[in-house]
Design an enzyme around this catalytic site. Structure first.
Site, PDB file in Angstrom:
ATOM      1  N   GLY A   1       0.906  -1.032   0.063  1.00  8.89           N
ATOM      2  CA  GLY A   1      -0.138   0.216   0.183  1.00  8.89           C
ATOM      3  C   GLY A   1       0.961   1.192   0.409  1.00  8.89           C
ATOM      4  O   GLY A   1       1.775   1.122  -0.308  1.00  8.89           O
TER       5      GLY A   1
ATOM      6  N   ASP B   1       8.959  -6.361  12.191  1.00  8.10           N
ATOM      7  CA  ASP B   1       9.541  -6.264  10.850  1.00  8.10           C
ATOM      8  C   ASP B   1       9.415  -4.591  11.422  1.00  8.10           C
ATOM      9  O   ASP B   1       9.852  -4.111  11.221  1.00  8.10           O
ATOM     10  CB  ASP B   1       8.811  -6.083   9.787  1.00  8.10           C
ATOM     11  CG  ASP B   1       9.325  -5.944   8.774  1.00  8.10           C
ATOM     12  OD1 ASP B   1      10.564  -6.059   8.247  1.00  8.10           O
ATOM     13  OD2 ASP B   1       8.132  -4.806   7.934  1.00  8.10           O
TER      14      ASP B   1
END
Length: 583
Positions: A155, A306
């Site tokens: 995105g 992450d």
């Protein structure tokens, strides 16, 4: 050119809504088996990208020049995965932490995979926002940046302002993402089914299970409502921590494809000039990152998988006495949960590593899933010792997670180690965070932060499980080890936030309790070894502790300790006093 034109092409297709809620391998397989033309079209693109790569690999081997060209081939593979789009970028990132699946030569290159792609058109993004939020963009946001400020594989992000005045970040998912991902997963799983058995891997299970694990995590990552819940849970875990921040979620302006969250006005850790300009100590922020990462793994069990430079921001703050800086986490799409047994076993593994108990460490690897219960440990134990034997020795300051990962990579093909899915994420988190720390300060040693934190946790013994593990460290073969207590205290003192006196008070409470009976006995035996009072270890401890024993503070903590303990419990520790009180 043909490959470039085809690399992102996928015909727009609808996909069953039920499969969007969660990853369902069987539903995806049924759907695409009935539409073979879609699979053939995408497979041709993938085949075209890998054809030249495979041919060059074979040619290198035939010319006996494979090793010389490996760096070039690894870089080529990284570019191919980037060309093939979101699913393959994510797959490459996942493979970068799987030494049981990928040659060590390629692991370094895969870690360089950037989660970035060119942005998609604004008109499409605004249309998705309007459709998802049920109103025109102008009615949701007072202001919205005309162009995205960042674009990733899943995105892109706009900076906006709500009518209530808050500055926000608005994440919008790429259009047509679900059919792209599901078709790629179908083809990857099909390839694993047919060709997985031909690969020289010691997995202990079907390769399709690894594909399915990847699919489950990827589906979680494309669910922005799930990401919002993750962010709130993360913020709740750190609610009492003033130096770690997570953005607020604005649910009235969020959906499964759109996520509106608080704008974090921070600085990337890699922006050295901006950090200096704002007077932010990068080392202090990195230290916060390491400690908060350990808290996520060993205390909360819910961790950010992450932590790359784009997801961590340094925040301006006043200097703290514990030497920590303030930072913010963003992007909570890739999170995972550890159960209580796994958290406890991780601490066990650290304790056994400290004690050089490689037999017990091998058992920990079985409990954690790195080895199967029927594994023959006879050859594995010496191998572990060869890999980990110098970590607690003279080379402790040279310890880093990347080195250990590389060493384990060399064992994967000789011994039946496998990397469980959760630990692939843990490895990724630790190695990424360490790499970020080293990029900020090449002399940074993560062990200088991690060891004091773990030592402090053991010394404080906040739970029965931690107290039991402290006993394992301090008592070996039925004897109290003074040197280990000294080492733990010395290591913990390297943490600027470690306060000895409250810890000592907790230790006294434990000693005077029924639970501390065993340790009391061991201490008394150690103090009267060989039928004489042992003063040398007490003298060493005194020299170690004296700088922190300010009379006023000692008196206050001693008073608190005596108020907390009954005379009976004190008498249990001092048998002579008990005899006197009964006369």
């Amino acid at each position: 050119m043909a490959s470039a034109l085809l690399q992102f092409w996928l015909p727009p297709v609808s996909f069953p809504l039920a499969a969007y809620d969660r990853y369902d391998a069987e539903a995806i397989t049924r759907y695409y088996r009935r539409r073979p033309w879609l699979a053939i079209a995408r497979l041709s693109v993938i085949f075209w990208n890998f054809l030249g790569f495979g041919w060059r690999l074979l040619w290198d081997q035939r010319q006996q020049a494979g090793d010389a060209h490996l760096p070039e081939r690894a870089a080529e593979l990284r570019q191919i995965l980037t060309n093939l789009g979101p699913t393959f970028i994510k797959a490459g990132q996942a493979l970068s932490t799987r030494p049981d699946l990928v040659r060590v030569d390629f692991l370094d290159e895969l870690t360089k995979l950037q989660d970035q792609l060119p942005p998609f058109p604004n008109d499409q993004a605004f249309e998705i926002m309007a459709e998802e939020l049920g109103r025109p963009v102008s009615q949701s946001f007072e202001e919205l940046s005309p162009e995205p400020i960042a674009a990733a594989s899943l995105g892109q992000v706009y900076k906006g302002k709500l009518f209530s005045g808050e500055t926000v970040a608005v994440k919008v998912q790429r259009p047509n993402l679900l059919p792209t991902i599901t078709l790629d997963l179908f083809l990857i799983r099909w390839a694993a089914t047919w060709f997985g058995s031909l690969l020289p891997l010691n997995l202990g299970h079907d390769l399709t299970l690894i594909v399915d694990e990847f699919g489950y995590k990827l589906f979680e990552e494309i669910d922005y409502e799930n990401e919002g819940r993750n962010a709130e849970r993360f913020a709740e875990n750190f609610r009492d921590c003033p130096y770690v921040k997570a953005p607020k979620i604005y649910w009235a302006f969020s959906s499964r494809h759109v996520l509106t969250l608080e704008w974090i006005d921070g600085v990337k850790l890699t922006a050295a000039a901006e950090l200096d300009q704002l007077g932010i100590n990068a080392d202090a922020v990195v230290k916060t990152g390491v400690i908060s990462g350990l808290q996520q793994l060993l205390e909360f069990g819910f961790f950010h998988a992450d932590p790359h430079p784009g997801n961590l921001f340094a925040l301006p703050s006043s200097p703290r006495p514990d030497g920590l800086g303030c930072m913010a986490y963003i992007d909570f799409g890739m999170m995972d949960q550890l159960d209580q047994l796994t958290k406890e076993t991780l601490v066990d593994a650290v304790v056994h590593l400290i004690n050089r108990d490689y037999v017990e460490l091998a058992q920990d690897f079985i409990t954690l899933g790195f080895l199967t219960p029927d594994s023959d440990l006879t050859p594995i134990i010496p191998a572990l010792e060869s890999v980990l034997g110098d970590i607690m020795g003279e080379k402790v300051r040279d310890f880093n997670f990347k080195t250990i990962t590389d060493r384990f990579s060399e064992l994967m093909y000789d011994y039946p180690f496998r990397v469980p899915a959760k630990f692939a994420l843990i490895i990724r988190s630790l190695v990424t965070q360490e790499g970020l720390a080293l990029s900020v300060n090449p002399d940074f040693r993560i062990v200088d932060v991690a060891y004091p934190y773990i030592a402090k946790r053991l010394l404080q013994g906040e739970s029965p499980q931690l107290r039991r593990r402290l006993l394992e460290v301090l008592v070996k073969d039925g004897k109290f080890r003074w040197n280990r207590l000294e080492n733990l205290i010395a290591i913990a003192q390297n943490d600027g936030g470690f306060d000895l006196l409250p810890t000592a008070q907790m230790g006294l409470q434990y000693l005077f309790s029924d639970e501390g009976a065993y340790l009391r006995n061991q201490l008394l035996l150690a103090l009267t070894e060989n039928e004489r009072l042992q003063t040398e270890p007490l003298q060493r401890l005194w020299e170690l502790l004296r700088p922190e024993l300010e009379p006023a503070r000692v008196a206050g903590h001693a008073f608190n300790a005596f108020v907390a303990f009954s005379r009976d419990r004190a008498a249990a520790f001092f048998p002579t006093l008990a005899l006197e009180s009964n006369r």
